[in-house]
Design an enzyme around this catalytic site. Structure first.
Site, PDB file in Angstrom:
ATOM      1  CG  ASN A 153     140.809  86.704  64.158  1.00  0.00           C
ATOM      2  OD1 ASN A 153     141.983  87.202  63.707  1.00  0.00           O
ATOM      3  ND2 ASN A 153     140.403  86.589  65.161  1.00  0.00           N
ATOM      4  N   GLY A 202     135.976  96.631  73.977  1.00  0.00           N
ATOM      5  CA  GLY A 202     135.680  96.341  72.739  1.00  0.00           C
ATOM      6  C   GLY A 202     136.426  97.473  71.651  1.00  0.00           C
ATOM      7  CG  ASP A 222     142.656  90.002  73.419  1.00  0.00           C
ATOM      8  OD1 ASP A 222     142.023  89.156  73.754  1.00  0.00           O
ATOM      9  OD2 ASP A 222     142.319  90.747  72.419  1.00  0.00           O
ATOM     10  N   PRO A 223     145.874  90.730  71.196  1.00  0.00           N
ATOM     11  CG  PRO A 223     146.719  90.010  69.683  1.00  0.00           C
ATOM     12  CD  PRO A 223     145.849  89.616  70.816  1.00  0.00           C
ATOM     13  NE  ARG A 237     138.278  79.664  67.065  1.00  0.00           N
ATOM     14  CZ  ARG A 237     139.177  78.885  66.225  1.00  0.00           C
ATOM     15  NH1 ARG A 237     140.230  79.439  65.404  1.00  0.00           N
ATOM     16  NH2 ARG A 237     138.912  77.562  66.054  1.00  0.00           N
ATOM     17  CE1 TYR A 292     147.649  78.130  67.141  1.00  0.00           C
ATOM     18  CE2 TYR A 292     147.561  80.462  67.033  1.00  0.00           C
ATOM     19  CZ  TYR A 292     146.901  79.178  66.536  1.00  0.00           C
ATOM     20  OH  TYR A 292     146.453  79.207  65.185  1.00  0.00           O
ATOM     21  NE  ARG A 299     141.875  89.563  67.538  1.00  0.00           N
ATOM     22  CZ  ARG A 299     142.371  90.261  68.426  1.00  0.00           C
ATOM     23  NH1 ARG A 299     142.457  91.688  68.314  1.00  0.00           N
ATOM     24  NH2 ARG A 299     142.607  89.725  69.694  1.00  0.00           N
ATOM     25  CE1 TYR A 315     134.956  87.187  77.396  1.00  0.00           C
ATOM     26  CE2 TYR A 315     136.687  86.312  75.816  1.00  0.00           C
ATOM     27  CZ  TYR A 315     135.606  86.233  76.868  1.00  0.00           C
ATOM     28  OH  TYR A 315     134.991  84.929  76.864  1.00  0.00           O
TER      29      TYR A 315
HETATM   30  N1  UDP Z   1     136.533  88.454  72.487  1.00  0.00           N
HETATM   31  C1  UDP Z   1     135.310  88.852  73.035  1.00  0.00           C
HETATM   32  N2  UDP Z   1     134.201  87.901  73.696  1.00  0.00           N
HETATM   33  C2  UDP Z   1     134.279  86.726  73.528  1.00  0.00           C
HETATM   34  C3  UDP Z   1     135.433  86.220  72.946  1.00  0.00           C
HETATM   35  C4  UDP Z   1     136.446  86.900  72.300  1.00  0.00           C
HETATM   36  O1  UDP Z   1     135.271  90.122  73.342  1.00  0.00           O
HETATM   37  O2  UDP Z   1     133.310  86.145  74.154  1.00  0.00           O
HETATM   38  C5  UDP Z   1     137.517  88.956  71.963  1.00  0.00           C
HETATM   39  C6  UDP Z   1     138.885  88.561  72.259  1.00  0.00           C
HETATM   40  O3  UDP Z   1     139.413  89.198  73.567  1.00  0.00           O
HETATM   41  C7  UDP Z   1     139.728  89.060  71.083  1.00  0.00           C
HETATM   42  C8  UDP Z   1     138.857  88.966  69.934  1.00  0.00           C
HETATM   43  O4  UDP Z   1     137.269  88.912  70.580  1.00  0.00           O
HETATM   44  O5  UDP Z   1     140.048  90.587  71.361  1.00  0.00           O
HETATM   45  C9  UDP Z   1     139.036  87.870  69.264  1.00  0.00           C
HETATM   46  O6  UDP Z   1     139.110  86.778  70.097  1.00  0.00           O
HETATM   47  P1  UDP Z   1     139.189  85.439  69.490  1.00  0.00           P
HETATM   48  O7  UDP Z   1     139.439  84.405  70.627  1.00  0.00           O
HETATM   49  O8  UDP Z   1     138.005  84.925  68.347  1.00  0.00           O
HETATM   50  O9  UDP Z   1     140.570  85.065  68.498  1.00  0.00           O
HETATM   51  P2  UDP Z   1     141.826  85.955  68.586  1.00  0.00           P
HETATM   52  O10 UDP Z   1     142.229  86.698  67.353  1.00  0.00           O
HETATM   53  O11 UDP Z   1     142.112  86.665  69.944  1.00  0.00           O
HETATM   54  O12 UDP Z   1     142.844  84.738  68.582  1.00  0.00           O
END
Ligand code: UDP
Length: 320
Positions: free
Chosen positions: A176, A209, A273-274, A188, A147, A213, A206
């Site tokens: 986001n 925490g 994961d950023p 998401r 991506y 974002r 994940y």
């Molecule tokens: N995340 C989380 N729990 C979930 C889904 C996502 O903690 O059920 C975290 C994920 O690891 C990331 C952030 O939330 O750090 C944003 O994830 P998302 O997939 O929405 O978008 P990203 O910015 O990573 O593309």
């Protein structure tokens, strides 16, 4: 009134954009293969004579014969679970072949074309907040690379078509975004937390925490996108569009729990994961006069209402 193509038009952002463009009285061609898009997102638009849905995969050349004025290129799976794994090679193709097909179409039609790029081009950012001049820190061989690098390559194609073929381009980098028409199953964080809480499941954070974002409500984003498309010729961007309010994922979970209730559990953090993400939107403010208006607290309430309605319709067998 203009003739406008929206690729990825049945997805979360695409359907919100189509609705806005139809409301303004334009003729809209909504193109999607519905891999992550959902026809139910445009169900209310299908009756409108100015709206046409075309089922098509942008990896194949686009054979629209109508003379187009504008093209918005959004077609691409955008949630990590949707673009990773078995779909990763296809994701790169959608980014790269899709960009070429869209740019060829724009060239043939002499149409202005806007590319939906992403904050993912900054990867694991070493500059915070992220400014457009920052070149990013992407892992080219990681699970997000299909991506991130796909979108970076699409940006490069847009600028080469602009420099060498004279195509009138615009590039935005989206941070986001959340709101109505998100797919409850796309994985998401905002949709996951709300749907988990509404259905009595554990809320899955994940990692610890502490990653951050910045969450932009969809109506704010659509306003920025339309302003970018209508900005003076020659202003190509890239321009960051996002809400500069920055929250940890833990804070987001706490907000959802305070509104709906629920129990938080911790799961493994996916690789690459950023750690942090926040847009510097000075350029958008200056050039587009744009700034997001909807605070997270308010946008979350609107999104919770949307998902409540969806769950009710699902239980009545009215949506799948
Ligand atoms: N995340 C989380 N729990 C979930 C889904 C996502 O903690 O059920 C975290 C994920 O690891 C990331 C952030 O939330 O750090 C944003 O994830 P998302 O997939 O929405 O978008 P990203 O910015 O990573 O593309």
């Amino acid at each position: 009134m203009s003739k406008i193509l929206v690729t990825g038009g049945t997805g979360f952002l695409g359907s919100n954009l189509c609705k806005r463009l139809i409301t303004e009285g334009h003729t809209v061609f909504c193109l999607d293969n519905n891999y992550t898009g959902r026809l139910l997102n445009v169900a209310n638009l299908l009756k409108n004579p100015n709206f046409t849905f075309i089922e098509h995969d942008i990896c194949d050349p686009i054979g629209i014969t109508a003379h187009l004025d504008y093209v918005y290129n959004l077609a691409c799976p955008a949630s990590p679970p949707a673009y990773q794994g078995s779909h990763s090679i296809k994701t790169t193709k959608v980014c790269v072949l899709g960009a070429i097909n869209v740019l060829e179409l724009a060239k043939k039609n002499n149409a202005r074309v806007l590319q939906f790029s992403t904050s993912e081009v900054y990867g694991e950012p070493l500059v915070h907040p992220q400014v457009e001049t920052y070149r990013g820190n992407v892992n080219p061989i990681g699970i997000r690379a299909c991506y991130d690098e796909g979108k970076r390559c699409a940006e490069s194609l847009f600028f080469d078509y602009h420099r060498h073929e004279g195509v009138d381009i615009k590039v935005i980098r989206i941070f986001n975004t959340y709101g109505p028409n998100m797919d409850p199953n796309d994985g998401r964080v905002v949709s996951n937390f709300i749907c988990q809480a509404l259905s009595g499941q554990d809320i899955t954070i994940y990692g610890d925490g502490h990653q951050t974002r910045s969450f932009c409500y969809v109506d704010d984003l659509i306003e920025g996108i339309v302003r970018m498309m209508n900005s003076p010729k020659g202003f190509t961007g890239p321009v960051n569009l996002g809400n500069p309010g920055e929250f940890t994922i833990k804070e987001l979970a706490e907000m959802v729990v305070s509104k709906i209730g629920g129990k938080v559990v911790y799961k493994d953090l996916p690789s690459d994961d950023p750690t942090q993400r926040r847009p510097d939107i000075t350029l958008a403010k200056t050039k587009l006069g744009w700034t997001p208006k909807v605070p997270l607290n308010v946008g979350l309430d609107k999104t919770i209402e949307y998902f409540k309605t969806q769950i009710k319709l699902f239980n009545q067998g009215k949506v799948k």
